[in-house]
Write an enzyme that holds these catalytic residues in place. Sequence first.
Site, PDB file in Angstrom:
ATOM      1  N   HIS A 194       2.823   8.118  -2.205  1.00  0.00           N
ATOM      2  CA  HIS A 194       3.478   7.752  -0.957  1.00  0.00           C
ATOM      3  C   HIS A 194       4.258   8.948  -0.443  1.00  0.00           C
ATOM      4  O   HIS A 194       4.833   9.686  -1.249  1.00  0.00           O
ATOM      5  CB  HIS A 194       4.441   6.564  -1.169  1.00  0.00           C
ATOM      6  CG  HIS A 194       4.801   5.897   0.109  1.00  0.00           C
ATOM      7  ND1 HIS A 194       5.791   6.371   0.924  1.00  0.00           N
ATOM      8  CD2 HIS A 194       4.261   4.829   0.736  1.00  0.00           C
ATOM      9  CE1 HIS A 194       5.866   5.598   1.992  1.00  0.00           C
ATOM     10  NE2 HIS A 194       4.945   4.664   1.912  1.00  0.00           N
ATOM     11  N   ASP A 203       0.011  -1.212  -1.449  1.00  0.00           N
ATOM     12  CA  ASP A 203      -1.361  -1.564  -1.101  1.00  0.00           C
ATOM     13  C   ASP A 203      -2.285  -1.660  -2.303  1.00  0.00           C
ATOM     14  O   ASP A 203      -3.352  -2.259  -2.212  1.00  0.00           O
ATOM     15  CB  ASP A 203      -1.902  -0.584  -0.064  1.00  0.00           C
ATOM     16  CG  ASP A 203      -1.279  -0.870   1.281  1.00  0.00           C
ATOM     17  OD1 ASP A 203      -0.987  -2.042   1.531  1.00  0.00           O
ATOM     18  OD2 ASP A 203      -1.063   0.070   2.062  1.00  0.00           O
TER      19      ASP A 203
HETATM   20  N1  ACO Z   1      -4.691  10.519  -5.888  1.00  0.00           N
HETATM   21  C1  ACO Z   1      -4.762  11.754  -6.430  1.00  0.00           C
HETATM   22  N2  ACO Z   1      -3.970  12.770  -6.120  1.00  0.00           N
HETATM   23  C2  ACO Z   1      -3.040  12.537  -5.179  1.00  0.00           C
HETATM   24  C3  ACO Z   1      -2.901  11.276  -4.538  1.00  0.00           C
HETATM   25  C4  ACO Z   1      -3.773  10.248  -4.940  1.00  0.00           C
HETATM   26  N3  ACO Z   1      -3.678   9.021  -4.387  1.00  0.00           N
HETATM   27  N4  ACO Z   1      -1.891  11.338  -3.625  1.00  0.00           N
HETATM   28  C5  ACO Z   1      -1.418  12.602  -3.700  1.00  0.00           C
HETATM   29  N5  ACO Z   1      -2.106  13.319  -4.628  1.00  0.00           N
HETATM   30  C6  ACO Z   1      -1.842  14.701  -5.057  1.00  0.00           C
HETATM   31  C7  ACO Z   1      -2.204  15.720  -3.981  1.00  0.00           C
HETATM   32  O1  ACO Z   1      -3.550  16.152  -4.119  1.00  0.00           O
HETATM   33  C8  ACO Z   1      -1.205  16.807  -4.283  1.00  0.00           C
HETATM   34  O2  ACO Z   1      -1.657  17.482  -5.432  1.00  0.00           O
HETATM   35  P1  ACO Z   1      -1.374  19.088  -5.637  1.00  0.00           P
HETATM   36  O3  ACO Z   1       0.123  19.213  -5.690  1.00  0.00           O
HETATM   37  O4  ACO Z   1      -2.061  19.435  -6.919  1.00  0.00           O
HETATM   38  O5  ACO Z   1      -1.983  19.767  -4.444  1.00  0.00           O
HETATM   39  C9  ACO Z   1       0.053  16.060  -4.677  1.00  0.00           C
HETATM   40  O6  ACO Z   1      -0.410  14.812  -5.229  1.00  0.00           O
HETATM   41  C10 ACO Z   1       1.014  15.788  -3.522  1.00  0.00           C
HETATM   42  O7  ACO Z   1       0.335  15.027  -2.548  1.00  0.00           O
HETATM   43  P2  ACO Z   1       0.483  15.146  -0.960  1.00  0.00           P
HETATM   44  O8  ACO Z   1      -0.867  14.977  -0.333  1.00  0.00           O
HETATM   45  O9  ACO Z   1       1.257  16.379  -0.616  1.00  0.00           O
HETATM   46  O10 ACO Z   1       1.389  13.894  -0.615  1.00  0.00           O
HETATM   47  P3  ACO Z   1       1.640  13.311   0.828  1.00  0.00           P
HETATM   48  O11 ACO Z   1       3.037  12.845   0.807  1.00  0.00           O
HETATM   49  O12 ACO Z   1       1.247  14.256   1.897  1.00  0.00           O
HETATM   50  O13 ACO Z   1       0.591  12.088   0.885  1.00  0.00           O
HETATM   51  C11 ACO Z   1      -0.348   9.928   0.761  1.00  0.00           C
HETATM   52  C12 ACO Z   1       0.941  10.772   0.677  1.00  0.00           C
HETATM   53  C13 ACO Z   1      -1.105  10.211   2.069  1.00  0.00           C
HETATM   54  C14 ACO Z   1       0.041   8.440   0.755  1.00  0.00           C
HETATM   55  C15 ACO Z   1      -1.237  10.247  -0.450  1.00  0.00           C
HETATM   56  O14 ACO Z   1      -0.520  10.005  -1.647  1.00  0.00           O
HETATM   57  C16 ACO Z   1      -2.541   9.465  -0.455  1.00  0.00           C
HETATM   58  O15 ACO Z   1      -3.499   9.856   0.234  1.00  0.00           O
HETATM   59  N6  ACO Z   1      -2.589   8.324  -1.236  1.00  0.00           N
HETATM   60  C17 ACO Z   1      -3.776   7.503  -1.268  1.00  0.00           C
HETATM   61  C18 ACO Z   1      -3.848   6.643  -0.017  1.00  0.00           C
HETATM   62  C19 ACO Z   1      -2.846   5.523  -0.015  1.00  0.00           C
HETATM   63  O16 ACO Z   1      -2.709   4.773  -0.978  1.00  0.00           O
HETATM   64  N7  ACO Z   1      -2.148   5.380   1.120  1.00  0.00           N
HETATM   65  C20 ACO Z   1      -1.203   4.276   1.324  1.00  0.00           C
HETATM   66  C21 ACO Z   1       0.137   4.774   1.667  1.00  0.00           C
HETATM   67  S1  ACO Z   1       1.239   3.401   1.688  1.00  0.00           S
HETATM   68  C22 ACO Z   1       1.050   2.671   3.194  1.00  0.00           C
HETATM   69  O17 ACO Z   1       0.520   3.184   4.150  1.00  0.00           O
HETATM   70  C23 ACO Z   1       1.605   1.304   3.255  1.00  0.00           C
END
Ligand code: ACO
Length: 435
Positions: free
Chosen positions: A311, A369
């Site tokens: 998140h 979710d």
């Molecule tokens: N699975 C695997 N790796 C992940 C995930 C994931 N779900 N989420 C983040 N990471 C990793 C990234 O690749 C990054 O790795 P790195 O440091 O090696 O490059 C690190 O964790 C940080 O992630 P960011 O992308 O910078 O985090 P950001 O805050 O931009 O993204 C997001 C948050 C979009 C929710 C992301 O975690 C994601 O895509 N999750 C899956 C989709 C999801 O469940 N979304 C629902 C959000 S809740 C809602 O809308 C109610």
Amino acid sequence: MTDQTTTLDFSDGSPAVTFPILTGTVGPEVIDIRALYGKTGRFTYDPGFLSTASCNSKITFIDGDKGELLYRGYPIEELATRCDFLEVCHLLLYGDLPTPAQNADLQSRVIKHSMVNEQMQFFLRGFRRDAHPMAVMTGLVGALSAFYPDSINLHDAHQRDISAIRLIAKMPTLVAMAYKYSVGQPYMYPRNDQGYAANFMRMMFATPCEDYKPNEVLVRAMDRIFILHADHEQNASTSTVRMCASSGTNPFAAIAAGVACLWGPAHGGANEACLNMLYDIEREGGIAKIGEFIARVKDKNSTVKLMGFGHRVYKNYDPRAKLMRETCHEVLSELGLHDDPLFKLAMALEKIAVEDDYFVSRKLYPNVDYYSGIVQKAIGIPVSLFTAVFALARTVGWIAQLNEMITDPEYRIGRPRQLYSGAARRSVIPLAQRA
Ligand code: ACO
């Protein structure tokens, strides 16, 4: 506002400039840089709004490090266990929990607006039956402005209130209609003797041949899904609604923009994407294949993500996930589904991921979710409809935020600026002379 200021010094010798520091009730202070461009001719650069407060709001507060979520100051844990969704709607829309009289009034106003114009069903017929429900919902919600032109003046508080009630009341009817249309069943009209969540479930699952007997545990689970998704501060879809409405467009059009934004898999589409991910793992061999799947997620060269994890704001845990996890187990027990292969897989994947160093070190925890998808699937909601249910619940938050923006004396049309890195000015060479 405080008397505090901060001064920005430039290493290129430009004069230093001072900005006020604003303090909220709780949460980080913000530097008011509105005068930056006027004073320096420079913009700030913040793609994805990582450090930018886009507005001043009194509705929802999130402390991502503490895992805290407050609606109008009330912790989500108390709202989810002591209130129903319409009480929460009152809180978000009007600023406080309703008295019994206010509650009865809101319920009666919502009930009286739950039918949609009969013409809507002919509009719906223009869609393919296999259209994605979010494509249908984007169209239907936008179309409400054509069906209810008497409440589209965004600057009229009375009309805004009527359109708010219309939207909250009609969203369950529209989502259920989109579903019934996709499976070729007759639409079920709303019933005034049912609560909000029970009415939605009845419109989804009843047919003219057989009535729907609401199961209290499942109705409570649905109501909790609505409460937990009702608002979430300045997330992507809410910011979209604010930006869209800042032009003065009508509330139905602005909420349709929110629906469109919510559809994305990084936002509201995550619960659908999460279930599809579980199906994929199940097809590949189920629990035995979790290790391979996790390895793909960790592989820097793959784009595979563990959907329902991570998140932008919650970096320790998502308090909604904790509540939804509880509901998830209640629903699975009620329906005797704990041994269902898909649900066993979901629980095994959750257990492995929360202990894995890749996720722990990046502070990636299950978000709401992850569990809301499992709960909806268990209740019988088709996977492709999950995000539409989320949109139904979030509608009240979008409206509350839109109302707040329109009545804010500092309200102006949203207009971000950019760092331009394209071609500098150049001349057009006539076509015949171009190489
Ligand atoms: N699975 C695997 N790796 C992940 C995930 C994931 N779900 N989420 C983040 N990471 C990793 C990234 O690749 C990054 O790795 P790195 O440091 O090696 O490059 C690190 O964790 C940080 O992630 P960011 O992308 O910078 O985090 P950001 O805050 O931009 O993204 C997001 C948050 C979009 C929710 C992301 O975690 C994601 O895509 N999750 C899956 C989709 C999801 O469940 N979304 C629902 C959000 S809740 C809602 O809308 C109610």
